[in-house]
Design a protein around this motif. Structure first.
Motif, PDB file in Angstrom:
ATOM      1  N   ALA A   1      89.771  75.509 -39.233  1.00 33.23           N
ATOM      2  CA  ALA A   1      90.010  75.164 -40.636  1.00 33.23           C
ATOM      3  C   ALA A   1      89.353  76.176 -41.552  1.00 33.23           C
ATOM      4  O   ALA A   1      88.303  76.752 -41.236  1.00 33.23           O
ATOM      5  N   TRP A   2      89.958  76.376 -42.725  1.00 31.77           N
ATOM      6  CA  TRP A   2      89.360  77.201 -43.775  1.00 31.77           C
ATOM      7  C   TRP A   2      88.270  76.442 -44.511  1.00 31.77           C
ATOM      8  O   TRP A   2      87.437  77.052 -45.189  1.00 31.77           O
ATOM      9  N   GLY A   3      88.267  75.140 -44.397  1.00 31.41           N
ATOM     10  CA  GLY A   3      87.186  74.320 -44.929  1.00 31.41           C
ATOM     11  C   GLY A   3      86.856  73.288 -43.873  1.00 31.41           C
ATOM     12  O   GLY A   3      87.578  72.309 -43.710  1.00 31.41           O
ATOM     13  N   SER A   4      85.785  73.496 -43.110  1.00 35.20           N
ATOM     14  CA  SER A   4      85.449  72.638 -41.975  1.00 35.20           C
ATOM     15  C   SER A   4      84.336  71.675 -42.365  1.00 35.20           C
ATOM     16  O   SER A   4      83.269  72.092 -42.815  1.00 35.20           O
TER      17      SER A   4
ATOM     18  N   VAL B   1      89.014  70.157 -44.444  1.00 36.24           N
ATOM     19  CA  VAL B   1      88.889  69.705 -45.828  1.00 36.24           C
ATOM     20  C   VAL B   1      90.259  69.559 -46.476  1.00 36.24           C
ATOM     21  O   VAL B   1      90.494  68.642 -47.264  1.00 36.24           O
ATOM     22  N   ASP B   2      91.180  70.446 -46.127  1.00 40.64           N
ATOM     23  CA  ASP B   2      92.508  70.405 -46.733  1.00 40.64           C
ATOM     24  C   ASP B   2      93.274  69.139 -46.359  1.00 40.64           C
ATOM     25  O   ASP B   2      94.191  68.725 -47.062  1.00 40.64           O
ATOM     26  N   GLN B   3      92.890  68.534 -45.231  1.00 42.55           N
ATOM     27  CA  GLN B   3      93.589  67.343 -44.761  1.00 42.55           C
ATOM     28  C   GLN B   3      92.781  66.067 -44.971  1.00 42.55           C
ATOM     29  O   GLN B   3      93.306  64.969 -44.771  1.00 42.55           O
TER      30      GLN B   3
ATOM     31  N   VAL C   1      90.531  63.092 -46.893  1.00 42.54           N
ATOM     32  CA  VAL C   1      90.624  62.344 -48.146  1.00 42.54           C
ATOM     33  C   VAL C   1      89.365  62.624 -48.944  1.00 42.54           C
ATOM     34  O   VAL C   1      88.384  61.875 -48.916  1.00 42.54           O
ATOM     35  N   VAL C   2      89.364  63.761 -49.639  1.00 37.32           N
ATOM     36  CA  VAL C   2      88.255  64.178 -50.497  1.00 37.32           C
ATOM     37  C   VAL C   2      88.851  64.656 -51.821  1.00 37.32           C
ATOM     38  O   VAL C   2      90.055  64.876 -51.926  1.00 37.32           O
ATOM     39  N   PRO C   3      88.036  64.829 -52.846  1.00 45.02           N
ATOM     40  CA  PRO C   3      88.572  65.262 -54.138  1.00 45.02           C
ATOM     41  C   PRO C   3      89.363  66.562 -54.054  1.00 45.02           C
ATOM     42  O   PRO C   3      89.065  67.450 -53.252  1.00 45.02           O
ATOM     43  N   LEU C   4      90.368  66.673 -54.909  1.00 43.36           N
ATOM     44  CA  LEU C   4      91.235  67.844 -54.937  1.00 43.36           C
ATOM     45  C   LEU C   4      90.440  69.127 -55.144  1.00 43.36           C
ATOM     46  O   LEU C   4      90.768  70.170 -54.551  1.00 43.36           O
ATOM     47  N   ALA C   5      89.399  69.073 -55.957  1.00 44.93           N
ATOM     48  CA  ALA C   5      88.604  70.271 -56.224  1.00 44.93           C
ATOM     49  C   ALA C   5      88.014  70.854 -54.950  1.00 44.93           C
ATOM     50  O   ALA C   5      87.915  72.081 -54.798  1.00 44.93           O
ATOM     51  N   LEU C   6      87.624  69.999 -54.002  1.00 42.12           N
ATOM     52  CA  LEU C   6      87.100  70.492 -52.723  1.00 42.12           C
ATOM     53  C   LEU C   6      88.213  71.052 -51.851  1.00 42.12           C
ATOM     54  O   LEU C   6      88.029  72.053 -51.165  1.00 42.12           O
ATOM     55  N   ARG C   7      89.366  70.410 -51.869  1.00 36.96           N
ATOM     56  CA  ARG C   7      90.476  70.894 -51.054  1.00 36.96           C
ATOM     57  C   ARG C   7      90.955  72.260 -51.533  1.00 36.96           C
ATOM     58  O   ARG C   7      91.422  73.074 -50.733  1.00 36.96           O
ATOM     59  N   GLU C   8      90.826  72.522 -52.821  1.00 36.53           N
ATOM     60  CA  GLU C   8      91.270  73.801 -53.381  1.00 36.53           C
ATOM     61  C   GLU C   8      90.211  74.895 -53.281  1.00 36.53           C
ATOM     62  O   GLU C   8      90.514  76.080 -53.438  1.00 36.53           O
ATOM     63  N   LEU C   9      88.970  74.521 -53.001  1.00 35.96           N
ATOM     64  CA  LEU C   9      87.864  75.475 -53.033  1.00 35.96           C
ATOM     65  C   LEU C   9      88.024  76.639 -52.058  1.00 35.96           C
ATOM     66  O   LEU C   9      87.777  77.799 -52.441  1.00 35.96           O
ATOM     67  N   PRO C  10      88.427  76.431 -50.785  1.00 37.08           N
ATOM     68  CA  PRO C  10      88.554  77.580 -49.877  1.00 37.08           C
ATOM     69  C   PRO C  10      89.488  78.668 -50.402  1.00 37.08           C
ATOM     70  O   PRO C  10      89.142  79.861 -50.363  1.00 37.08           O
ATOM     71  N   GLU C  11      90.637  78.298 -50.924  1.00 37.09           N
ATOM     72  CA  GLU C  11      91.575  79.301 -51.437  1.00 37.09           C
ATOM     73  C   GLU C  11      91.014  80.010 -52.662  1.00 37.09           C
ATOM     74  O   GLU C  11      91.185  81.230 -52.821  1.00 37.09           O
ATOM     75  N   ARG C  12      90.330  79.292 -53.520  1.00 33.72           N
ATOM     76  CA  ARG C  12      89.750  79.910 -54.707  1.00 33.72           C
ATOM     77  C   ARG C  12      88.653  80.907 -54.335  1.00 33.72           C
ATOM     78  O   ARG C  12      88.511  81.962 -54.975  1.00 33.72           O
ATOM     79  N   LEU C  13      87.890  80.618 -53.279  1.00 33.61           N
ATOM     80  CA  LEU C  13      86.852  81.545 -52.846  1.00 33.61           C
ATOM     81  C   LEU C  13      87.443  82.870 -52.382  1.00 33.61           C
ATOM     82  O   LEU C  13      86.874  83.943 -52.604  1.00 33.61           O
TER      83      LEU C  13
END
Length: 274
Positions: A63-66, A113-115, A117-129
């Motif tokens: 995962a890009w966000g583990s 993280v992308d999959q 059930v957490v806030p959208l801001a966290l799911r989007e964080l890996p791509e923004r980094l």
């Protein structure tokens, strides 16, 4: 490790550590992710982080966000010889405030993280980094994202007596004494602690003690480490490490020392900014 400012004061109840890392291991391999009293969120930069439970071949997770919850066995972190990214240690309170769910929901799990059930801001964080060119910008983005989540969380912290119990267990207090301190029977305490973090009070205490020993291993003789950290003797320390970490303390130091030392140095440097 990458020099970085200390975790902002407002985030410290929820984020125990925030570590930007750029580590060269020299060759592909696996290092151990040891049990701890915090949840681990890793945001890798070069390739998805690959993590598994060592004795469960079907558990390999990339995962890009583990995100991993509390656990009582080591995770196997696979690498191709180098790793870059930002690792966060989220407290049990941080799970409720930043992830919007109790830590028990993630206990023993390796989650994308992308999959999750957490806030959208966290799911989007890996791509923004990945769109940012420098470490200071990446760290600042992580801090801003978490601060915004904390500010919008409302009153989501664990109930005060459970938070107090977890703090006492972390300090090494006996389970019976903790129950008396917070005014619960041992059975009631066990029910509430498990519901909050996914571990029983005794399991949480064992993991906390293991976590404490990591701060002094390699700096003092093992017999002294055992005495200082609350083990009955060195043999007891070794048994607990074998059970929870999957190896002896000596083996862990030999296999992990370059990574461990870098993390220590980085955290020590960060503390100078307090």
């Amino acid at each position: 490790m990458i020099p970085a400012p200390a975790v902002p004061t407002a985030l410290r109840p929820y984020v125990a550590a925030r570590i930007p890392y750029d580590v060269a291991f020299g060759a592909p391999g696996v290092h151990r992710g040891l049990p701890s009293t915090t949840l681990t969120l890793v945001l890798p930069l070069d390739e998805p982080l690959r993590v598994s439970w060592p004795d469960w071949s079907d558990s390999l997770h990339a995962a890009w966000g583990s995100l991993s919850g509390l656990h009582t066995a080591p995770a196997a972190v696979h690498h191709d010889g180098a790793q870059r990214g930002i690792q966060l240690a989220l407290t049990v309170a941080g799970a409720r405030v930043l992830l919007r769910r109790p830590a028990s929901d993630l206990a023993g799990a390796l989650t994308d993280v992308d999959q999750a059930v957490v806030p959208l801001a966290l799911r989007e964080l890996p791509e923004r980094l990945h769109d940012l060119p420098s470490w200071p910008a990446r760290v600042a983005l992580v801090d801003r994202t978490l601060a915004a989540l904390a500010a919008a969380s409302g009153d989501l912290a664990p109930r005060a007596e459970v938070a107090r119990a977890l703090a006492l267990l972390t300090s090494g207090a006996a389970v019976a004494g903790v129950a008396a301190e917070v005014g619960y029977s041992r059975r009631r305490l066990s029910t509430l602690v498990r519901a909050e973090c996914g571990l029983t009070p005794k399991e949480f205490q064992r993991v906390a003690r293991l976590e404490t020993t990591r701060q002094v291993l390699g700096r003092r003789p093992l017999a002294e480490v055992a005495a200082v950290c609350g083990y009955s003797d060195q043999a007891h320390l070794t048994r607990e490490w074998s059970a929870l970490a999957g190896c002896t303390p000596t083996t862990w130091l030999r296999d992990e020392f370059p990574f461990v030392q870098d993390r220590r140095d980085d955290q020590d440097a960060g503390s100078e900014h307090d």
